[in-house]
Scaffold this active site. Structure first.
Site, mmCIF file in Angstrom:
data_model
loop_
_atom_site.group_PDB
_atom_site.id
_atom_site.type_symbol
_atom_site.label_atom_id
_atom_site.label_comp_id
_atom_site.label_asym_id
_atom_site.label_seq_id
_atom_site.Cartn_x
_atom_site.Cartn_y
_atom_site.Cartn_z
ATOM 1 N N ASP A 2 -35.081 10.967 1.965
ATOM 2 C CA ASP A 2 -35.197 11.432 3.343
ATOM 3 C C ASP A 2 -36.615 11.045 3.797
ATOM 4 O OD1 ASP A 2 -34.873 13.031 5.743
ATOM 5 O OD2 ASP A 2 -36.115 14.525 4.739
ATOM 6 N N PHE A 3 -36.854 11.059 5.088
ATOM 7 C CA PHE A 3 -38.188 10.668 5.560
ATOM 8 C C PHE A 3 -38.984 11.869 6.077
ATOM 9 C CE2 PHE A 3 -41.409 8.739 8.308
ATOM 10 C CZ PHE A 3 -41.945 7.815 7.423
ATOM 11 N N ASP A 4 -38.642 12.368 7.268
ATOM 12 C CA ASP A 4 -39.412 13.481 7.840
ATOM 13 C C ASP A 4 -39.327 14.710 6.942
ATOM 14 O OD1 ASP A 4 -39.624 13.020 11.296
ATOM 15 O OD2 ASP A 4 -38.576 11.622 9.998
ATOM 16 N N GLY A 32 -32.454 10.963 9.554
ATOM 17 C CA GLY A 32 -32.051 11.242 10.921
ATOM 18 C C GLY A 32 -33.173 10.953 11.890
ATOM 19 N N LYS A 52 -25.232 11.743 5.289
ATOM 20 C CA LYS A 52 -25.968 10.988 4.282
ATOM 21 C C LYS A 52 -25.194 10.763 2.985
ATOM 22 C CE LYS A 52 -30.573 12.150 6.012
ATOM 23 N NZ LYS A 52 -31.931 12.603 5.672
ATOM 24 N N ASP A 89 -29.860 16.887 4.502
ATOM 25 C CA ASP A 89 -29.926 16.180 3.214
ATOM 26 C C ASP A 89 -28.909 16.727 2.217
ATOM 27 O OD1 ASP A 89 -32.154 14.568 3.977
ATOM 28 O OD2 ASP A 89 -33.459 16.300 3.663
#
Length: 216
Positions: free
Chosen positions: A7-9, A96, A142, A169
């Site tokens: 995941d990023f953020d 997202g 995801k 997630d």
């Protein structure tokens, strides 16, 4: 070879892109409230993203660029990505959040990943935000994205690793061979095989599971 999906953020980055955009649009409080409800599974991710994008309508091209330029990845993240790729693994970002912010943050650290699956905020002819959102991870989830990537890369699901923190997630954490929570929300913690609070600790978890060779 394994497939490692971040995941990023809130995970690979401690920046929240919608917050950076919202601050410049003067709607930070409203966006933070929507984000919190989504992360705690009180609001669908799609609904929350559409609501947040609508609040950002009209944000200028300069402000949008400034916001994405402020996105940073966590200390140690670039080194960990390099180690994974050097050892032949497929590294993906499934977020997202927004493609432009992910690309800007990785480029700043001089690191790249194999695949980015992210959403976009469309702009008008002047580069201002239209208030809309589009992309594969608004209605899509995801777990499907991870399964599709694993199939493309020829990696069994048992050899996949997912790293995330929030409710959106959960689907990929539930289906991955190894699920790692990065300071996960309370709703996420029960599905995690391991929980970490730094990229250093994540590296150690990956070493202990044989994904990475131990560093001398």
């Amino acid at each position: 070879m394994s497939l490692i999906a971040f995941d990023f953020d809130g995970t690979l980055s401690d920046s929240e892109m919608t917050v950076l955009l919202a601050e410049r649009a003067g709607v930070a409080d409203e966006v933070a409230e929507i984000t919190e409800r989504a992360m705690n599974d009180e609001l669908s991710y799609a609904e929350s993203l559409y609501q947040r994008a609508e609040l950002l309508e009209g944000l200028s091209a300069a402000d949008v660029e400034d916001a994405f330029d402020a996105v940073r990845i966590r200390p140690g993240a670039a080194r960990l990505i390099e180690r994974l790729r050097d050892e032949g693994h497929h590294v993906a970002v499934l977020t997202g959040g927004f493609e432009r912010g992910v690309e800007a943050a990785l480029a700043r650290e001089g690191v790249s990943v194999d695949t980015i699956v992210a959403n976009r905020l469309p702009t008008d002819a002047d580069g201002a935000l239209t208030g809309e959102a589009e992309g594969p991870l608004i209605e899509g989830t995801k777990d499907d994205a991870l399964a599709d990537l694993a199939a493309e890369a020829g990696v069994p699901m048992a050899e996949t690793v997912a790293v995330g923190d929030g409710a959106n997630d959960l689907p990929m954490l539930e289906v991955a061979g190894l699920a790692v929570g990065f300071v996960p929300k309370s709703a996420v913690r029960p599905v995690c095989d391991s929980v970490v609070a730094s990229m250093y600790r994540l590296g150690k978890v990956l070493e202990s599971h044989g994904v990475l060779a131990a560093e001398a």
